[in-house]
Scaffold this active site. Structure first.
Site, PDB file in Angstrom:
ATOM      1  CG  HIS A 168      -2.019  -1.062   1.085  1.00  0.00           C
ATOM      2  ND1 HIS A 168      -2.963  -1.263   2.074  1.00  0.00           N
ATOM      3  CD2 HIS A 168      -2.282  -2.003   0.139  1.00  0.00           C
ATOM      4  CE1 HIS A 168      -3.746  -2.275   1.740  1.00  0.00           C
ATOM      5  NE2 HIS A 168      -3.346  -2.743   0.567  1.00  0.00           N
ATOM      6  CE1 TYR A 170       0.087   3.534   4.225  1.00  0.00           C
ATOM      7  CE2 TYR A 170      -0.254   1.187   4.539  1.00  0.00           C
ATOM      8  CZ  TYR A 170      -0.760   2.460   4.457  1.00  0.00           C
ATOM      9  OH  TYR A 170      -2.101   2.678   4.609  1.00  0.00           O
ATOM     10  CB  CYS A 363     -20.895   0.649   8.913  1.00  0.00           C
ATOM     11  SG  CYS A 363     -21.469  -0.592   7.706  1.00  0.00           S
TER      12      CYS A 363
END
Length: 646
Positions: A168, A170, A363
Site C-alpha cells: 500500500h 508505505y 457504516c
C-alpha cells in the site's frame, strides 16, 4: 449451508485459529491524539471477536517514534504496552486471537506534518520547490531497529501474531517497488537490493519474538497504475526471500495511494467481488506459502468457495464485519440470511476515515460501529405500537430495530414494493448489491413478523384507525422538477423514471445534472443511446461522490465516451437541443432525449404532522423525509429514533 472449510481450524507455528476468517487492520480514527488505545477501540475489536472472528488485527500501528502520526496507534515506545495489553486481553476474553500490524507509513505520515516521511528516494512535491529527501543510511538502520523493538513490545502486550505491512505505498513497499526506489546504493537497483530493507525488518522482527509466534506479511500482488512498478513475478520472487527470512503467511492485498489504484485498497461496489483472489491463488501456488485472500469478500458462501477451490488458506472479511459484527456467528449457525451485508458503498468506512467532519468511521449498514458500548441492545419495558410511513431503507431499518426491542411496528408503504430509493439505486451499473440488500432487508422484516401494508399511503384517517403510540415518517423524497421552458416536453424525463424502467432514453441524450445520480444514469443509458452529454452547473462533475467511487465512475464514463460540460446553466429545452449559458455565452447541445437529475426534495407531510400534533402523538422524521441525503444518514437516523423511544 455447512461452511466446513471456512470454520475449520488452522495451526500456524504455535497458534491455532478456530476458523479461517481474519478481521484486518483498518483505520478507525479511534486512537487518541497521542496514539494510545481507547476504550472505544477495545469495544470495537471485542465485538468482532465476540461475533466469532478467528483472528483480529489492530489497525496500523506505528513502530518508529519519528514517523508516528497522531490519531494512529503506536507501539514505538514502552508506554504504549499497557493499553495494547488491555486490547489483547479483551479480544482473548471473547475467544479470539489478537494480531498487531507493524507499520511504517512513508508518504501516509504526511497527514501529521510534525513527523518524518521515510521514502527510499528524493521526491519533488508537485506545485512547490520542495523535494522530500530519500532516507539516509542512519534512518534506515534506526527504522529496522524500530521494527525489532516493536515486535518485542508486541510480545509483552500479549499479541498472538505479528503482521509486517509491506504494501500500500508505505515505506517497505516503496523500497521494494522500482517505481519509487531509484537508489543506487545497496538498497536500490535489482530486486535483491530493493528487498534488502524489508528482509532486514523481517529479520529484526523474527529475532525479537518467540520461535512459535507466527509472522504474517501484508503486501501488494502487483503495482497498479504505476509505470515500471512491481510485477506479480517480482512479488513472487520477493515472497520466496521473505519465506526464507521467517515469514509464515502472505496477506495478499492490492493498491497504492499514489495513483487511481487506491480504489483497490478499500474497493467500492464498482469492483467485482473477490477481484484479487486469483492473484492470491497464483502467489500461493508459486511460493508454497500459506496465503490470505483479500478484496470484496463479503459472503460466507463466496469465502467457502475460495477455500474449497484451494485458492487460499484464509480470507480477510473486514467491511463484512463492520456491517455486521455477528457475521461469523450467524454463518456458523446456518443463519446467513440474517447477515447484514456490506454493499461496498464506502460512505462510512473510507469516506468517514478521510472526512474531517466524522470523528471516527461508521457504516451505512451498522450505525453502532464505534458505539458498541453505547448501543448495547436492550429490550423495552414499555412496548408501543409504532406506525412507520414509508418502506425505504430508513423505514425498514426502523421496523427491524423496533421489533427487536419488543415494540409493535406497523409499516405502511404507498407503493407495491419495499426498498425505496436504495433498491432503485441498485438498478444503476455495478450497484446490484444495493438492490439485493434492500430486498433482503424487506425479507427480514417479514421474517421478524413485522406487520406490513403495501399500497397503503399514510393519511390522518389511517392514523386515526390504527391509533399508534408513535409515528415514524420515512416517506423519502421525490425528484426536483426543472423550472425552465421546455421542461415538460415529451422527450424529457427524470432519473428516477429511467432507473425504474418507466422511461426509455434513445438517440442523442443529454443528462442535466452531474452529481452521483446523473452520472449513474448516464452509465445506465449508455447501451441504448448514440451519444451522451452530461451538463453540470458546478465547476466539476461527481462532487458528491466519495473518492474511490469517483475514480470508478469517472473511468467508466471515460471508457464509454460520455462527454461532460461544466459551469453550464440550462436555460431552455427545445425539441432538438438543450440550451445552456456557459461563461457568458449561449450554447446549444443537440439532443433527442433529456434526463433531469438535479437532485431530490423531501415529500410533503404537513397534514400528517399537524394531525399527530393535535392528537398528541410523538412524530419522528427520518431519512430523506427530513432532508434528501445519503443512505448513511437515513439508517443512522432510524436507529437514533428507535433508541429515543422509551
Amino acid at each position: 449451508m455447512n461452511y466446513k472449510h471456512l470454520f475449520s481450524p488452522i495451526r500456524i507455528r504455535g497458534m491455532e485459529l478456530k476458523n479461517r476468517i481474519v478481521f484486518p487492520a483498518m483505520g478507525t480514527k479511534m486512537a487518541t491524539e497521542d496514539k494510545f488505545v481507547t476504550k472505544q477501540l477495545i469495544h470495537y475489536q471485542a465485538a468482532r471477536a465476540k461475533g466469532g472472528c478467528g483472528l483480529n488485527f489492530t489497525e496500523v500501528c506505528s513502530v518508529y517514534s519519528k514517523a508516528a502520526p497522531k490519531k494512529f496507534l503506536a507501539i514505538s515506545e514502552d508506554k504504549y504496552i499497557p493499553g495494547l495489553k488491555d486490547l489483547t486481553e479483551a479480544i482473548h476474553k471473547e475467544g479470539g486471537k489478537a494480531g498487531i500490524q507493524l507499520w511504517l507509513g512513508g508518504l501516509a505520515v504526511g497527514s501529521d506534518q510534525s513527523q518524518m516521511i521515510i521514502i527510499p528516494s528524493p521526491m519533488p512535491i508537485p506545485g512547490t520547490e520542495f523535494t522530500l529527501p530519500g532516507a539516509s543510511l542512519d534512518t534506515i538502520k534506526e527504522a529496522v531497529e524500530a521494527f525489532g523493538d516493536s515486535a518485542r513490545r508486541a510480545v509483552e502486550a500479549g499479541f498472538d501474531v505479528i503482521e509486517f505491512h509491506a504494501g500500500h505505498n508505505y515505506t517497505p513497499h516503496s523500497f521494494l517497488s522500482p517505481y519509487f526506489n531509484r537508489r543506487t546504493d545497496e538498497y536500490g537497483g535489482e530486486l535483491k537490493n530493493r528487498a534488502r530493507f524489508l528482509l532486514e525488518c523481517i529479520d529484526a522482527i523474527r529475532s525479537n519474538i518467540p520461535e512459535d509466534m507466527p509472522l504474517f506479511m501484508r503486501l501488494d500482488a502487483q503495482d497498479d497504475y504505476l509505470d515500471g512498478g512491481l510485477t506479480i513475478e517480482e512479488v513472487i520472487e520477493f515472497c520466496k526471500m521473505a519465506k526464507t527470512a521467517g515469514v509464515d503467511v502472505l496477506d495478499v492485498s492490492r493498491g497504492n495511494f499514489s495513483s487511481a489504484a487506491i480504489k483497490y485498497e478499500v474497493p467500492p461496489i464498482d469492483l467485482p467481488r473477490g477481484f484479487n483472489v486469483d492473484n492470491a491463488a497464483r502467489i500461493r501456488k508459486e511460493t508454497g506459502m500459506l496465503t490470505i485472500a483479500v478484496g470484496r469478500i463479503n459472503d460466507p458462501s463466496q469465502a467457502e468457495d475460495i477455500l474449497e477451490s484451494d485458492k487460499a488458506d484464509m480470507v480477510v472479511m473486514g467491511r463484512a464485519q463492520l456491517a455486521d459484527p455477528e457475521f461469523c456467528n450467524k454463518a456458523l449457525a446456518g443463519k446467513a440470511e440474517d447477515i447484514v451485508r456490506c454493499v461496498g458503498c464506502n460512505q462510512g468506512c473510507y469516506d468517514g476515515f478521510v472526512s474531517t467532519e466524522m470523528p471516527f468511521i461508521t457504516c451505512l449498514r451498522n450505525p453502532a460501529l464505534g458505539r458498541e458500548e453505547e448501543y448495547q441492545f436492550s429490550m423495552t419495558e414499555n412496548p408501543k405500537k409504532v406506525l412507520i410511513a414509508g418502506g425505504g431503507i430508513a423505514g425498514l431499518e426502523a421496523a427491524l430495530q423496533l421489533k427487536k426491542r419488543g415494540h409493535s411496528p406497523v409499516l405502511c408503504e404507498a407503493s407495491s414494493s419495499l426498498g425505496g430509493q436504495f433498491a432503485l439505486a441498485g438498478e444503476a451499473p455495478r450497484k446490484g448489491e444495493m438492490k439485493e440488500a434492500a430486498l433482503a432487508m424487506a425479507e427480514q422484516v417479514m421474517r421478524e413478523g413485522v406487520e406490513v401494508k403495501l399500497n397503503t399511503p399514510v393519511t390522518k384517517e389511517l392514523i386515526g384507525e390504527l391509533k399508534p403510540d408513535e409515528v415514524f415518517i420515512a416517506i423519502g423524497s421525490a425528484p426536483i422538477d426543472l423550472k425552465i421552458p421546455g421542461a415538460t416536453l415529451p422527450h424529457v424525463t427524470n432519473s428516477h423514471d429511467v432507473l425504474a424502467g418507466k422511461s426509455r432514453v434513445t438517440g442523442r441524450a443529454v443528462v442535466i445534472g452531474g452529481g452521483l445520480v446523473g452520472l449513474e444514469v448516464a452509465e445506465y443509458i449508455h447501451n441504448s443511446t448514440d451519444s451522451i452529454t452530461v451538463v453540470e452547473m458546478l465547476d466539476k462533475v461527481a462532487k458528491d461522490l466519495g473518492q474511490l467511487r469517483n475514480i470508478c465512475v469517472m473511468e467508466s464514463l471515460y471508457t464509454g465516451g460520455v462527454q461532460t460540460v461544466t459551469n453550464a446553466k440550462c436555460i431552455e429545452i427545445r425539441n432538438d437541443a438543450v440550451v445552456v449559458e456557459r461563461q457568458g455565452n449561449i450554447e446549444e447541445i443537440p439532443c433527442d432525449s433529456v434526463v433531469v437529475a438535479i437532485g431530490s426534495r423531501s415529500r410533503g407531510f404537513d397534514d400528517i404532522k399537524t394531525y399527530c400534533k393535535e392528537e398528541d402523538i410523538p412524530v419522528y422524521v427520518i431519512g430523506d423525509a427530513l432532508q434528501a441525503r445519503r443512505a448513511l444518514n437515513a439508517v443512522a437516523e432510524a436507529n437514533e429514533a428507535v433508541r429515543a423511544i422509551s
